[in-house]
Design a protein around this motif. Sequence first.
Motif, PDB file in Angstrom:
ATOM      1  N   MET A   1      82.656  79.156  74.190  1.00 60.28           N
ATOM      2  CA  MET A   1      83.960  78.692  73.732  1.00 60.28           C
ATOM      3  C   MET A   1      84.712  78.004  74.851  1.00 60.28           C
ATOM      4  O   MET A   1      85.233  76.925  74.715  1.00 60.28           O
ATOM      5  N   HIS A  25      81.766  85.238  66.935  1.00 52.48           N
ATOM      6  CA  HIS A  25      81.820  83.802  67.204  1.00 52.48           C
ATOM      7  C   HIS A  25      80.553  83.114  66.694  1.00 52.48           C
ATOM      8  O   HIS A  25      80.624  82.087  66.000  1.00 52.48           O
ATOM      9  N   VAL A 115      91.477  82.806  70.206  1.00 54.68           N
ATOM     10  CA  VAL A 115      90.553  82.266  69.207  1.00 54.68           C
ATOM     11  C   VAL A 115      91.032  80.894  68.735  1.00 54.68           C
ATOM     12  O   VAL A 115      90.253  79.942  68.643  1.00 54.68           O
ATOM     13  N   PHE A 183      88.906  86.145  64.821  1.00 56.77           N
ATOM     14  CA  PHE A 183      87.646  85.622  64.288  1.00 56.77           C
ATOM     15  C   PHE A 183      87.442  86.050  62.837  1.00 56.77           C
ATOM     16  O   PHE A 183      86.938  85.266  62.017  1.00 56.77           O
TER      17      PHE A 183
END
Length: 202
Positions: A1, A25, A115, A183
């Motif tokens: 990420m 993820h 996130v 998430f």
Amino acid sequence: MAVIPRHVTAPPILNRLREATREAHERLEARLDLLAVLARPEARAGVAARFLAHHRAEEVDLAPWLAPVQGLEFRERLRADGIARDLAELGGQEAAVAPPHPPTSLGEALGRFYVVEGSTLGGRVIAKALHARGEDLRGLSFFDPYGRLAGDRWQGLVAILNAYSDGGDAVGEQMTLGALDGFALAEARLVPPETPVGEARA
């Protein structure tokens, strides 16, 4: 990420959040399969509508906690209006905003925002991949909302996460719970119903 320069050691809180959310993820990326979906122009409005509903909900839920955080520039990071412009360009209709799901602490709010902001880095990768394939990027500007500022914005958030995590392990735990919640919310809002892992739908 996140993309951390090789000569910079990632702060412990970033490693903690990455490890705690790795499975969530990877599952979200597999279920969304955005590169495959966005290659079909007729599917793009649906994607934009779901992203808009998600971001509107997150901005409302997180604003009371994050707008006052010094140095975060929360208002400058809001993305829903930009997604709405993309959706209009694609000729799509806005979907209903998700029900409120507010965090219960600043730590949880920061974890959720980890996130949200992390998606800007992944979005840049997607936009570059589509461009490299010669795909039309009309209506997809929300995948790269910060442009050249993306790296600075991310590092700014990481610095704030690191500073607040110095408050002790309880704060780190709150951030972790918030990131996992973030998430879960993204998966529930962004993935079309009944989409199994590895299968993308418009």
